[in-house]
Design a protein around this motif. Structure first.
Motif, PDB file in Angstrom:
ATOM      1  N   LEU A 169      -6.037  -2.955   1.591  1.00 52.28           N
ATOM      2  CA  LEU A 169      -5.406  -2.308   2.738  1.00 52.28           C
ATOM      3  C   LEU A 169      -6.431  -1.972   3.810  1.00 52.28           C
ATOM      4  O   LEU A 169      -6.196  -2.211   5.002  1.00 52.28           O
ATOM      5  CB  LEU A 169      -4.675  -1.038   2.283  1.00 52.28           C
ATOM      6  CG  LEU A 169      -4.005  -0.209   3.384  1.00 52.28           C
ATOM      7  CD1 LEU A 169      -2.996  -1.049   4.169  1.00 52.28           C
ATOM      8  CD2 LEU A 169      -3.330   1.029   2.793  1.00 52.28           C
ATOM      9  N   TYR A 175       0.253  -4.484  -0.873  1.00 50.64           N
ATOM     10  CA  TYR A 175      -0.854  -3.557  -1.051  1.00 50.64           C
ATOM     11  C   TYR A 175      -0.645  -2.609  -2.229  1.00 50.64           C
ATOM     12  O   TYR A 175      -1.415  -1.651  -2.390  1.00 50.64           O
ATOM     13  CB  TYR A 175      -1.061  -2.751   0.243  1.00 50.64           C
ATOM     14  CG  TYR A 175      -1.284  -3.664   1.413  1.00 50.64           C
ATOM     15  CD1 TYR A 175      -2.527  -4.273   1.634  1.00 50.64           C
ATOM     16  CD2 TYR A 175      -0.238  -3.992   2.291  1.00 50.64           C
ATOM     17  CE1 TYR A 175      -2.733  -5.142   2.687  1.00 50.64           C
ATOM     18  CE2 TYR A 175      -0.443  -4.860   3.355  1.00 50.64           C
ATOM     19  CZ  TYR A 175      -1.675  -5.436   3.537  1.00 50.64           C
ATOM     20  OH  TYR A 175      -1.878  -6.307   4.602  1.00 50.64           O
ATOM     21  N   THR A 179       0.460  -2.921   9.283  1.00 49.15           N
ATOM     22  CA  THR A 179      -0.171  -4.184   8.856  1.00 49.15           C
ATOM     23  C   THR A 179       0.659  -5.404   9.201  1.00 49.15           C
ATOM     24  O   THR A 179       0.134  -6.522   9.306  1.00 49.15           O
ATOM     25  CB  THR A 179      -0.411  -4.180   7.337  1.00 49.15           C
ATOM     26  OG1 THR A 179       0.853  -4.103   6.643  1.00 49.15           O
ATOM     27  CG2 THR A 179      -1.282  -3.008   6.923  1.00 49.15           C
ATOM     28  N   LYS A 207      -7.071  -5.676  11.855  1.00 44.56           N
ATOM     29  CA  LYS A 207      -6.127  -5.456  12.960  1.00 44.56           C
ATOM     30  C   LYS A 207      -6.574  -4.317  13.875  1.00 44.56           C
ATOM     31  O   LYS A 207      -5.819  -3.924  14.779  1.00 44.56           O
ATOM     32  CB  LYS A 207      -4.730  -5.168  12.385  1.00 44.56           C
ATOM     33  CG  LYS A 207      -4.132  -6.334  11.613  1.00 44.56           C
ATOM     34  CD  LYS A 207      -2.744  -5.989  11.099  1.00 44.56           C
ATOM     35  CE  LYS A 207      -1.706  -5.882  12.206  1.00 44.56           C
ATOM     36  NZ  LYS A 207      -1.414  -7.175  12.848  1.00 44.56           N
ATOM     37  N   LYS A 216      -7.441  -5.034   5.753  1.00 44.95           N
ATOM     38  CA  LYS A 216      -6.397  -5.450   6.687  1.00 44.95           C
ATOM     39  C   LYS A 216      -6.373  -4.550   7.923  1.00 44.95           C
ATOM     40  O   LYS A 216      -6.209  -5.027   9.060  1.00 44.95           O
ATOM     41  CB  LYS A 216      -5.037  -5.421   5.987  1.00 44.95           C
ATOM     42  CG  LYS A 216      -3.886  -5.943   6.833  1.00 44.95           C
ATOM     43  CD  LYS A 216      -4.024  -7.440   7.094  1.00 44.95           C
ATOM     44  CE  LYS A 216      -2.805  -7.995   7.797  1.00 44.95           C
ATOM     45  NZ  LYS A 216      -2.879  -9.453   7.988  1.00 44.95           N
ATOM     46  N   LEU A 217      -6.523  -3.256   7.706  1.00 51.07           N
ATOM     47  CA  LEU A 217      -6.522  -2.309   8.822  1.00 51.07           C
ATOM     48  C   LEU A 217      -7.704  -2.568   9.754  1.00 51.07           C
ATOM     49  O   LEU A 217      -7.560  -2.498  10.985  1.00 51.07           O
ATOM     50  CB  LEU A 217      -6.565  -0.872   8.287  1.00 51.07           C
ATOM     51  CG  LEU A 217      -5.315  -0.389   7.546  1.00 51.07           C
ATOM     52  CD1 LEU A 217      -5.562   0.987   6.932  1.00 51.07           C
ATOM     53  CD2 LEU A 217      -4.108  -0.331   8.483  1.00 51.07           C
ATOM     54  N   ASP A 261       2.796  -6.560   7.153  1.00 52.94           N
ATOM     55  CA  ASP A 261       3.077  -7.179   5.860  1.00 52.94           C
ATOM     56  C   ASP A 261       4.021  -6.299   5.051  1.00 52.94           C
ATOM     57  O   ASP A 261       4.106  -5.088   5.281  1.00 52.94           O
ATOM     58  CB  ASP A 261       1.781  -7.374   5.057  1.00 52.94           C
ATOM     59  CG  ASP A 261       0.772  -8.246   5.791  1.00 52.94           C
ATOM     60  OD1 ASP A 261       1.213  -9.203   6.458  1.00 52.94           O
ATOM     61  OD2 ASP A 261      -0.439  -7.965   5.684  1.00 52.94           O
ATOM     62  N   THR A 274      -7.200   1.104  11.894  1.00 56.87           N
ATOM     63  CA  THR A 274      -7.580   2.174  10.964  1.00 56.87           C
ATOM     64  C   THR A 274      -7.244   3.549  11.526  1.00 56.87           C
ATOM     65  O   THR A 274      -6.673   4.403  10.832  1.00 56.87           O
ATOM     66  CB  THR A 274      -9.079   2.097  10.629  1.00 56.87           C
ATOM     67  OG1 THR A 274      -9.369   0.829  10.039  1.00 56.87           O
ATOM     68  CG2 THR A 274      -9.466   3.202   9.661  1.00 56.87           C
TER      69      THR A 274
END
Length: 247
Positions: A147, A244, A237, A154, A150-151, A239, A157
């Motif tokens: 996770l 996750y 995300t 992108k 991914k943060l 997703d 966070t």
């Protein structure tokens, strides 16, 4: 200690419905039997002088949740904050009762522990390790490595941390609600003279009512915070949240 804190750490590894494991079932029934059912029965029906008496009925009744908590600590081989708080709460209940302190002390004790947890949730929100993550999004539930990656990818966070902050307020609110309900329940039920059979019976009644009166409303807020964060994980995300969650 109310059942709120002992229910907080129940986690789900898969959001789809499935049959609970034997360990989960035994843990639930163990908590129910040793922390509520047996103490309530002893304090309600064995507190008269012809049986154990007010003092010994409290000692025997509280020995069950205390022993159960110590066994759980030994079994898991981990020092769990809520297990420790549960043991401390039991010892305080026994001490206040045996010293025959006014019922006001019991009410304050019942409110202090959940209130302290609520404050800890709020304070740790401003640190690198918010307590809310350990409470409802622990490593056993969420794959934080995946996770976080991914943060960062992108650049989201900070956005996600702001969502965690909102969930912290919800979780803290659940503990503050528990504190208020604990205090009110104790003040409402504990009206007899400390050290009497009537007082011990009232203590048993308070324990019995703690689950429906305190745990259910608090758990609704905790579940609300968990669902909110699941939705935010998916939203931020892009997703499905299942991506996750640990399998």
């Amino acid at each position: 200690m109310s059942e709120t804190e002992s229910s907080v750490k129940e986690q789900v590894s898969d959001p789809s419905p499935k049959k609970p494991s034997d360990n989960q079932q035994s843990g639930f029934f163990g908590n129910l039997v040793f922390n509520i059912a047996i103490p309530v029965l002893i304090m309600t029906y064995a507190s008269s002088d012809e049986y154990l008496g007010p003092a010994w009925s409290i000692v025997v009744a509280l020995a069950f949740p205390l022993t159960y908590g110590l066994i759980e600590l030994k079994k898991t081989k981990k020092v769990n904050l809520f297990s420790v708080l549960g043991i401390v709460s039991v010892l305080l209940t026994g001490g206040i009762s045996l010293l025959k302190l006014p019922a006001e002390y019991m009410a304050i004790k019942e409110a202090t522990i959940p209130a302290a947890i609520g404050l800890a949730v709020l304070i740790t929100q401003f640190t690198k390790k918010p307590l809310v993550k350990a409470l409802i999004l622990s490593d056993a539930l969420v794959n934080w490595e995946k996770l976080d990656a991914k943060l960062e990818e992108k650049n989201a966070t900070a956005l996600f941390n702001s969502k965690v902050a909102i969930s912290s307020y919800i979780v803290a609110g659940s503990f503050f609600l528990s504190a208020c309900l604990n205090y009110g329940l104790a003040k409402w039920i504990l009206v007899s003279e400390p050290g009497t059979s009537a007082y011990t019976e009232e203590l048993g009644r308070m324990t019995a009512l703690s689950y429906p009166v305190i745990v259910i409303p608090s758990m609704i807020l905790l579940i609300t915070a968990l669902v909110y964060l699941f939705k935010q994980i998916s939203k931020v995300t892009g997703d499905p949240v299942e991506e996750y969650l640990r399998q």
